[in-house]
Enzyme design. Sequence first.
Site, PDB file in Angstrom:
ATOM      1  N   ASN A   1      57.341  24.118 -14.968  1.00 42.13           N
ATOM      2  CA  ASN A   1      56.030  23.988 -15.600  1.00 42.13           C
ATOM      3  C   ASN A   1      55.164  23.105 -14.700  1.00 42.13           C
ATOM      4  O   ASN A   1      55.374  21.895 -14.629  1.00 42.13           O
ATOM      5  CB  ASN A   1      56.221  23.354 -16.988  1.00 42.13           C
ATOM      6  CG  ASN A   1      54.916  22.953 -17.638  1.00 42.13           C
ATOM      7  OD1 ASN A   1      53.829  23.380 -17.216  1.00 42.13           O
ATOM      8  ND2 ASN A   1      54.999  22.130 -18.667  1.00 42.13           N
TER       9      ASN A   1
ATOM     10  N   LYS B   1      52.110  22.307 -15.049  1.00 46.60           N
ATOM     11  CA  LYS B   1      51.068  21.538 -15.765  1.00 46.60           C
ATOM     12  C   LYS B   1      49.728  21.654 -15.011  1.00 46.60           C
ATOM     13  O   LYS B   1      49.457  22.705 -14.443  1.00 46.60           O
ATOM     14  CB  LYS B   1      51.512  20.079 -15.960  1.00 46.60           C
ATOM     15  CG  LYS B   1      52.903  19.999 -16.589  1.00 46.60           C
ATOM     16  CD  LYS B   1      53.300  18.610 -16.996  1.00 46.60           C
ATOM     17  CE  LYS B   1      54.689  18.643 -17.622  1.00 46.60           C
ATOM     18  NZ  LYS B   1      55.106  17.353 -18.148  1.00 46.60           N
TER      19      LYS B   1
ATOM     20  N   HIS C   1      53.840  22.651 -26.233  1.00 41.31           N
ATOM     21  CA  HIS C   1      54.283  21.540 -25.372  1.00 41.31           C
ATOM     22  C   HIS C   1      53.740  20.234 -25.957  1.00 41.31           C
ATOM     23  O   HIS C   1      52.628  20.191 -26.483  1.00 41.31           O
ATOM     24  CB  HIS C   1      53.782  21.757 -23.944  1.00 41.31           C
ATOM     25  CG  HIS C   1      54.391  20.786 -22.985  1.00 41.31           C
ATOM     26  ND1 HIS C   1      53.963  19.485 -22.884  1.00 41.31           N
ATOM     27  CD2 HIS C   1      55.409  20.919 -22.110  1.00 41.31           C
ATOM     28  CE1 HIS C   1      54.702  18.857 -21.988  1.00 41.31           C
ATOM     29  NE2 HIS C   1      55.593  19.703 -21.499  1.00 41.31           N
TER      30      HIS C   1
ATOM     31  N   GLU D   1      52.380  17.813 -24.680  1.00 39.05           N
ATOM     32  CA  GLU D   1      51.056  17.429 -24.162  1.00 39.05           C
ATOM     33  C   GLU D   1      49.953  18.200 -24.887  1.00 39.05           C
ATOM     34  O   GLU D   1      48.860  17.662 -25.107  1.00 39.05           O
ATOM     35  CB  GLU D   1      51.018  17.648 -22.642  1.00 39.05           C
ATOM     36  CG  GLU D   1      51.872  16.592 -21.937  1.00 39.05           C
ATOM     37  CD  GLU D   1      52.491  17.025 -20.626  1.00 39.05           C
ATOM     38  OE1 GLU D   1      52.085  18.055 -20.066  1.00 39.05           O
ATOM     39  OE2 GLU D   1      53.417  16.324 -20.170  1.00 39.05           O
TER      40      GLU D   1
ATOM     41  N   GLU E   1      62.331  18.729 -25.844  1.00 40.33           N
ATOM     42  CA  GLU E   1      61.816  17.772 -24.866  1.00 40.33           C
ATOM     43  C   GLU E   1      61.433  16.484 -25.575  1.00 40.33           C
ATOM     44  O   GLU E   1      60.322  16.377 -26.113  1.00 40.33           O
ATOM     45  CB  GLU E   1      60.581  18.345 -24.171  1.00 40.33           C
ATOM     46  CG  GLU E   1      60.830  19.636 -23.438  1.00 40.33           C
ATOM     47  CD  GLU E   1      59.738  19.897 -22.425  1.00 40.33           C
ATOM     48  OE1 GLU E   1      60.029  19.830 -21.227  1.00 40.33           O
ATOM     49  OE2 GLU E   1      58.599  20.120 -22.838  1.00 40.33           O
TER      50      GLU E   1
ATOM     51  N   GLY F   1      58.301  12.976 -17.919  1.00 43.54           N
ATOM     52  CA  GLY F   1      57.562  12.325 -16.842  1.00 43.54           C
ATOM     53  C   GLY F   1      57.834  10.837 -16.723  1.00 43.54           C
ATOM     54  O   GLY F   1      57.099  10.112 -16.060  1.00 43.54           O
TER      55      GLY F   1
ATOM     56  N   SER G   1      62.243  14.803 -17.501  1.00 44.09           N
ATOM     57  CA  SER G   1      62.758  14.137 -16.295  1.00 44.09           C
ATOM     58  C   SER G   1      64.005  14.802 -15.714  1.00 44.09           C
ATOM     59  O   SER G   1      64.902  14.120 -15.211  1.00 44.09           O
ATOM     60  CB  SER G   1      63.006  12.649 -16.561  1.00 44.09           C
ATOM     61  OG  SER G   1      61.782  12.009 -16.887  1.00 44.09           O
TER      62      SER G   1
HETATM   63  P1  PGA Z   1      59.024  16.366 -16.511  1.00 40.01           P
HETATM   64  O1  PGA Z   1      58.250  17.300 -17.566  1.00 40.01           O
HETATM   65  O2  PGA Z   1      60.138  17.209 -15.948  1.00 40.01           O
HETATM   66  O3  PGA Z   1      58.007  15.997 -15.505  1.00 40.01           O
HETATM   67  O4  PGA Z   1      59.559  15.212 -17.289  1.00 40.01           O
HETATM   68  C1  PGA Z   1      58.954  18.176 -18.383  1.00 40.01           C
HETATM   69  C2  PGA Z   1      57.996  18.936 -19.248  1.00 40.01           C
HETATM   70  O5  PGA Z   1      57.041  18.336 -19.758  1.00 40.01           O
HETATM   71  O6  PGA Z   1      58.157  20.154 -19.460  1.00 40.01           O
END
Ligand code: PGA
Length: 231
Positions: free
Chosen positions: A8, A10, A91, A93, A157, A163, A195
């Site tokens: 992903n 983003k 997601h 976010e 997640e 992140g 992560s």
């Molecule tokens: P990350 O994000 O691997 O940067 O922690 C995962 C995600 O939000 O899908």
Amino acid sequence: MTPLIIGNWKLNGSIEMIKSILQPIADAGLGENVVVCPPTPYLLPAHDVLKSSKVRLGAQDVSQYAQGAYTGEVSAAMLKDVGCSLTLVGHSERRGYFGENTPLLRKKVEQALEVGLEVVFCVGERLEVREEGNAIAFVLEELQCLRNLPPVIVAYEPVWAIGTGRTATTVEIAEVHCAIKAAMGENVPVLYGGSVKADNAASILAIDGVDGLLIGGASLKAEEFMATVPR
Ligand code: PGA
């Protein structure tokens, strides 16, 4: 089952990154269990690069609407038309920064399923919810959004692991994944995200109930992302 590995991107991407990141992925002989989700403007050039490979294209989000006067929206049919086979929905976010809630997310899932896109429905608790001991109950509540809909893929997640460089422990991941499967059906694929990097991917994939990975930051480097794919 071959683990599903989804990158992903983003809000990261450029024409240059489509070439420098996706071309090596296209050339690596990876299977259709690998999916990359670049930002919407890059779906078509990404499709062009990936068409020589089995690697599939995914979207990061989808509109709740099918068509019409909805400025700025991108429909499920459009995503399908430019070569996506899958879309993320919900997601953390999107939920956290854009206020996406259960009724909206359900419409998005319905739109995607309607046109035959696979859905990866993301769930996960914030840190305070986990610290209160309510992580599993919270995740199961988020999954109520999918009630009576055809099966989708679920991505667990934990928000506090996205992140941050902090991954959930083996026990935490196994507990939540097993609870999701108990609620949704043993055959529902459940991915882990938060992560995930080249050096922890294999050990996370080995955890009971983990059927794949949703990878953010580490999907922005071709070598690192490819190293998460079991071969
Ligand atoms: P990350 O994000 O691997 O940067 O922690 C995962 C995600 O939000 O899908």
